[in-house]
Design an enzyme around this catalytic site. Structure first.
Site, PDB file in Angstrom:
ATOM      1  N   CYS A 178      -8.975  -6.245  -8.701  1.00 30.88           N
ATOM      2  CA  CYS A 178      -8.061  -5.135  -8.952  1.00 30.88           C
ATOM      3  C   CYS A 178      -8.596  -3.878  -8.266  1.00 30.88           C
ATOM      4  CB  CYS A 178      -7.936  -4.912 -10.454  1.00 30.88           C
ATOM      5  SG  CYS A 178      -6.895  -3.504 -10.861  1.00 30.88           S
ATOM      6  N   TYR A 238      -1.528   2.515  -5.870  1.00 28.42           N
ATOM      7  CA  TYR A 238      -2.475   1.754  -5.053  1.00 28.42           C
ATOM      8  C   TYR A 238      -2.653   2.343  -3.651  1.00 28.42           C
ATOM      9  CZ  TYR A 238      -2.214  -1.648  -8.837  1.00 28.42           C
ATOM     10  OH  TYR A 238      -2.274  -2.248 -10.064  1.00 28.42           O
ATOM     11  N   HIS A 283      12.111  18.949 -10.384  1.00 33.21           N
ATOM     12  CA  HIS A 283      10.911  18.155 -10.656  1.00 33.21           C
ATOM     13  C   HIS A 283       9.949  18.155  -9.469  1.00 33.21           C
ATOM     14  CE1 HIS A 283       8.614  14.297 -11.052  1.00 33.21           C
ATOM     15  NE2 HIS A 283       8.426  14.852 -12.218  1.00 33.21           N
ATOM     16  N   HIS A 339       5.021   6.115 -24.889  1.00 28.80           N
ATOM     17  CA  HIS A 339       5.933   7.184 -25.297  1.00 28.80           C
ATOM     18  C   HIS A 339       6.038   7.335 -26.801  1.00 28.80           C
ATOM     19  CE1 HIS A 339       7.386   6.043 -21.261  1.00 28.80           C
ATOM     20  NE2 HIS A 339       7.483   7.345 -21.133  1.00 28.80           N
ATOM     21  N   ARG A 379      -4.288  -8.899 -14.880  1.00 31.31           N
ATOM     22  CA  ARG A 379      -3.755  -7.575 -14.645  1.00 31.31           C
ATOM     23  C   ARG A 379      -2.238  -7.747 -14.471  1.00 31.31           C
ATOM     24  NH1 ARG A 379      -1.450  -3.440 -14.790  1.00 31.31           N
ATOM     25  NH2 ARG A 379      -2.015  -1.500 -13.724  1.00 31.31           N
TER      26      ARG A 379
END
Lengths: 571, 571
Positions: free
Chosen positions: A285, A422, A142, A166, A239
């Site tokens: 945010c 972030y 991966h 999903h 959020r």
């Protein structure tokens, strides 16, 4: 469609000796991917029909698990050369079976068998409904390195209940490429009976326009946002990264630990016996205004408009006083960070987390509050009841809600959101080339502003003096006040200074509140359309960058370019 | 040429009851106006012939006194309508007399007569050589309001010795328009015999390329600047506002006063007995890189290149410790600012001054130093011997040299440089519309970077891997470290992250030093010229603005747009 689901996904890690490696959660907890619905579309929908405000977007949280496999297997695996996303789409579409359905002729396994296959040596298996899958080849190579799936050796359903993105035909069909067996039907039924983890989420005010519902993320309309200097709690942006935890106060206590302090457990009642401090602070945010950055090139994350920000009063205990009380001594303590953990949990029971630099936490002027009140009332569940962190001047992601634990450490929080989310990157960094460990976690935010009135494509009445009235907010991190907002209607040939109509008189370095501004901007008589631009300057004379092109980043954070709002003029 | 000398000039004020108004010094103490010689011209000159490095630019300090009159009288006075600057130039050029020379037929006055004419009622007179002039009409209606001349009632020579920019044929010819009489020849001779106030200035290293000599202002060549992480003292940029004072240590003591503290006088010896602290900090002039902003539209001030910055170690006493020692108690003290005064004086004996917020001064982590050593040795005279302020993270203008006095106050420093200079404005604000009292004094500086190698128009060798090597510095105010520098050769289609090769490991908030960086930037094989751009990002994720157009300001300060360097490629 593949391009919209990059193969690289975020991870966070747990040490799992049985895997002989660190086991990592593979998902983007930072937001849903709204493939079909931009912020402005949501907004228009909301305008058109208020009752339809709670639109069901493309629900889900982030590129994740099998989306990662999906992208990787087909783009990177030497054995399968796929020349285009269309080819891949066709291939996936050609799968005609029922995802997770029983396939005759394949061996049948029990969950106990699957559980044995959770180490590199013994292959990595997962289940979905009655399907058993071996995803080892993907995991070994991966692109995220040790980005192994939290779900190996177990069922996918708990993850997919949490990250509903999903649940698309593409993902489930793709999964079948890895099919190796059938799961015992009784156990499959048991796995499928997982409840909706969001069933206990609170009800929300219709003023909040959701960009995502599970987890819940929503913002008010911009014109509503700036109606008040103190944002009413009911339409203060929400959020959430995970389901809202149900807190039983009789069991609730905040644990505090770390070197050089007395390990402490504090109930809400005990917290309330300490001196109460109230601050007014803006929380924002990191993804606020992301929908604009996405116009340059798509980014990962919720497509926020300009209202993922709010200004409130917060009351509670000063973290600096609490730490001093339990023995913190800056001159000897080696801690560099204060980590926070919430009660909101991933499927593997790992909490949401984030950290702030120790200097901010222990500085009485840093005003970090363990808040139990917002706007004079107990916190609502969406805003962190019973206690959340307010680290003013710092990104909202570190203002951990449903606070459960505080850890002093030499290290930043190990949580996904601190280490693999972030953070800002250079515009040419891709998911594949991002060096997450080297990038700086977002703490203090840069200077930003937004035009809230008028909105994009509004028909705006021209005033008698050939001006249009423009209103908005501006704010900067680090306690730096806004000293100026400039607005133009002609691409910056003529900037007009806005009046700063509502602001705090706090000193620089401790100026946590936003500034609301208003200006009449001249427009030329012959024009029917203009594009308004706004930019703010803070007390360090930092100014917003001009355009998104040069600040674009894979995560779509730090969207502080000039706010540009095209409008139609009505005379 | 008129446009180059705006009518509005800076002022500072003294209360002069005899004038029935405040008497104000009318000058821009912040720098010479280089009308004919840009930074790059200076630089090229310097490159071409090192021995000619000390070029005599257009010497002088700022638009001032008669330049103010010059612009105002001809542009604003209804009695004289001048249609173009050419017409004005012609008119001035047509004056054929000798400026300040005797004119037969005019009355003769003594200085005592002139001195009587220093009030609004009795007209405002000045002298120059043997000329006596009445400038009342100008003063009464000056656009600067109470911007009255320091020189009224006296001779101009002392001012002109200090601000040598006046010594041009244009100014002296213009002065003759106001001629009313002759001065007694003996007194004129006496006035003319004023010594050069700069006669005691120290000698300087030839590495320093002056942008102005009186007062002395000079910077090293950029490629020299970044040769060392710690800038050697001999070519650390020098920014003096006035003549370098001659300090007699036997008479030297720093006076400290203000509410709530014990008034104190400290000799250098006494200062040295206190604990000695050493910090490494970058100091930068607010006008660094001004020559680039001037390309958009001319600005007032010295046309600095990118080297009005340096990084040094500074040793001395911490201001926070000193203030604590003499009784400062933050919880009760009402002071909001700490004012500094230097020993460098204007013709009217007013000291250079500036102030910083009290929070910065009293914070032990603010690291404000009363420095008596630079790079391990006593301060040189150009850098403030015996003691200067180092307020790290704050603009150089507040790091007052030749420190004489410290005053705690509710007010900022009353000095010209705090109140009427070193402030930023919106691009459309003109000298006439600037609201100086409302604008914020520059304290913390915004994020900046510069490309030091190669230089503009250099012929640069392309590396074997089709890249060019680019090096420079980056820095931000407020103790915010640089977290990234991006460089592009194609207008930002492809940004490349620079390696941060030399930097401090200090924590955010206390990271005072610059960062040196290097990067190999790809160039396309077919290109013979490219323009390199550099931009830096600091720990608050503030980033440099793209271009100068939208940050242009009348004073030409805060020149932190992307650094853009066109180069020629050599293969």
């Amino acid at each position: 469609m593949l391009k919209r689901f990059p193969g690289r996904v975020g991870i966070w890690c747990l040490k799992r000796p049985e895997l002989r490696r660190t086991k990592c959660a593979l998902y983007s907890a930072s937001g849903a991917y709204l493939s079909d619905r931009s912020y402005h579309e949501r907004r228009e929908n909301s305008n058109e029909n208020f009752s339809k405000r709670r639109v069901v977007g493309v629900v889900g949280v982030g590129a994740s698990f099998l989306l990662g496999i999906y992208g990787y297997r087909y783009l990177k695996d030497d054995r399968r050369q796929v020349s285009s996303t269309e080819e891949l789409d066709e291939e996936v579409a050609s799968y005609s079976g029922k995802p997770g359905g029983r396939i005759d002729g394949l061996p049948t396994y029990k969950m106990a068998d699957v559980a044995k296959h959770s180490s590199a040596e013994k292959r990595l298996w997962v289940t979905y409904k009655e399907g058993v899958y071996d995803i080892t080849d993907f995991v070994d190579s991966h692109p995220g390195g040790d980005a192994i799936l939290m779900a190996v050796g177990s069922a996918l359903e708990p993850f997919w209940n949490l990250y509903a993105v999903h649940k698309t035909p593409q993902v489930t069909k793709l999964l079948e490429q890895y099919r190796i067996g059938n799961l015992d039907p009784a156990e499959a039924k048991e796995n499928a009976e997982g409840h909706d983890p969001y069933h206990a989420d609170p009800s929300r005010d219709p003023e909040l326009v959701p960009s995502n519902k599970k987890p819940f993320n929503a913002e008010p309309l911009p014109e509503r946002l700036i109606e008040n200097y103190i944002t009413p709690t009911e339409y203060f942006y929400v959020r959430n990264h995970l389901p809202v935890p149900v807190v039983d106060l009789s069991n609730y206590a905040i644990e505090i630990e770390g070197p050089g302090i007395k390990s402490t457990s504090l109930t809400l009642e005990e917290l309330k016996k300490m001196p109460k401090h109230t601050i007014t602070a803006t929380v924002m945010c990191a993804g606020n205004r992301r929908s604009e950055m996405s116009q340059v090139k798509e980014v990962k994350g919720l497509y926020w408009g300009p209202s993922a920000i709010g200004n409130a009063t917060w009351s509670g205990v000063k973290l600096s006083e609490l730490l001093e009380k339990i023995g913190f001594d800056e001159s000897t303590n080696e801690a560099l960070h204060v980590q926070f953990e919430g009660l909101d949990l991933t499927p593997e029971s790992n909490p949401y987390g984030g950290s702030i630099p120790i200097e901010k936490a222990v500085d009485p002027k840093g005003d970090v509050i363990l808040a139990y009140e917002m706007n004079g009332k107990p916190l609502t569940r969406d805003h962190g009841y019973p206690v959340r962190v307010i680290a003013p001047g710092i990104v909202g992601a570190r203002c951990v809600k449903w606070l459960n634990r505080i850890v002093l450490s030499k290290e930043e929080s190990p949580a996904f959101w601190q280490r693999r989310d972030y953070k800002g990157f250079s515009p040419n960094v891709t998911a594949e080339t991002a060096k997450w460990d080297e990038a700086a976690a977002i703490e203090e935010l840069p200077v930003i502003s937004a035009i809230c009135v008028p909105s994009k494509h509004d028909h705006v009445h021209v005033n008698d003096d050939s001006t249009v009235t423009v209103r908005g907010y501006a704010w900067s991190g680090g306690g730096r006040p806004i000293i100026r907002v400039d607005v133009t209607s002609d691409g910056g040939d003529r900037w007009v200074e806005a009046e700063l109509v509502e602001k705090s008189d706090a000193r620089p370095g401790r100026h946590w509140s936003w500034t609301l501004w208003e200006v009449k901007v001249p427009v030329t008589a012959s024009q029917n359309q203009v594009e308004l631009w706004a930019k703010a300057v803070d007390s360090s004379y930092n100014v917003q960058p001009e355009s998104f092109k040069h600040i674009w980043n894979i995560r779509g954070v730090l969207n502080n370019a000039y706010h540009r709002v095209p409008i139609n003029l009505v005379r």
